[in-house]
Design an enzyme around this catalytic site. Structure first.
Site: not given
Ligand SMILES: [Zn+2]
Length: 308
Positions: A125, A162, A164, A245
């Site tokens: 991120h 991931d 996200h 995740d």
């Protein structure tokens, strides 16, 4: 040659506030599961000290100094609503970068067949000039540039599964066709980027997944979008932004993968690394917040890497 595993005790000393999902126990859970004798052939190496100058491969100097200045003498400070730093966070983040760059060196210089880096804080991120989403610096982006600068890699593919979207990696390589960025992620979900229409210089491949996506749809998306993009790009190195995740147990998202899916996806990328990259593949831990889901998924992922 064996699969190499980089860890370091400093990764346990990046502290987050009580109740924060990105916590040191994540690495303890990984350490416990990889203690099993099934993983006795792993080449376990303590991560080397990182070279701070390589942070500049992905981030401007004034941002790097802002992060350095934010590190507290004691306690935990907030960088943003989700992201925090404790006294050892700088050393942890720089050591994570050291491990990732060493992993790249290992696969280019023939010291490992492939490498998994179990480090934190995560990185995907972190944008050029913004620390966010539990991330300070973009470790995968720095490692990709390191491969280009030190090993003359012309094309590096970063595959990010991931749950996200890796907005940071997309931001850093937005106008850089020498790096392919492929991401599967839940949408809508934090950080809100990652639409299929976001394509950069034609080097960004976003594969948003609806909440409650399960194994079959994930594998279809991987087969129809991610794998053909890698084949068309023919990378010299594949880096995995390996967040776990999207596991069905994870509390931060609603994708329903199992550890078998991570085993499968790992095998697919190893096959592509064999076809295009002389097997060069480096995997970097990103998210994964249910300790059991994380441990089982990492075991499946590393177990597949070890099958060569
Ligand atoms: Zn994540």
């Amino acid at each position: 040659m064996a699969t190499r595993l980089y860890t370091h005790p400093i990764f346990l000393e990046h502290l987050t506030p009580p109740g924060h999902p990105e916590r040191p126990d994540r690495l303890r859970a990984i350490e416990r599961v990889l203690d099993d004798e099934a993983f006795s052939a792993l080449d376990r190496v303590k991560a080397p000290e990182g070279d701070e100058k390589t942070i500049l491969y992905a981030h401007p100097e004034n941002f790097v100094e802002r992060v350095r200045a934010a590190i507290p003498q004691s306690g935990i400070v907030s960088i943003d609503a989700d992201t925090s730093a404790s006294p050892k966070s700088w050393q942890a983040a720089v050591t994570a970068i050291g491990a990732a760059n060493a992993a790249v060196d290992d696969v280019f210089e023939g010291r490992a067949s492939n490498v998994f880096v179990a480090a934190r804080p995560p990185g995907h991120h972190a944008e050029k000039a913004t620390a966010m989403g539990f991330c300070l610096f973009n470790t995968a982006a720095i490692a990709a540039r390191h491969a280009q600068k030190k090993h003359q890699a012309e094309r590096v593919a970063i595959v990010d599964w991931d749950v996200h979207h890796g907005n940071g990696t997309q931001d850093i390589f937005w106008d850089d066709p020498s790096v392919l960025y492929c991401s599967t992620h839940q949408m809508p979900l934090y950080p809100g980027t990652g639409a299929k229409s976001e394509t950069g210089a034609g080097n960004i491949v976003n594969v948003p997944l609806a909440p409650r996506t399960g194994s079959d749809m994930f594998r279809d998306a991987f087969r129809s979008r991610v794998l053909p993009s890698i084949d068309a790009f023919a990378p010299d190195l594949i880096i995995i932004s390996a967040g776990f995740d999207a596991h069905h147990r994870d509390p931060l998202a609603e994708i329903n993968l199992t550890e078998d899916d991570f085993d499968w996806a790992t095998g697919q990328l190893m096959e592509r690394a064999g076809r295009h990259s002389s097997n060069r593949l480096v995997s970097l831990l990103e998210g994964g917040y249910d300790l059991q889901g994380l441990a089982f998924s990492v075991a499946a992922h590393v177990g597949r890497l070890m099958k060569g």
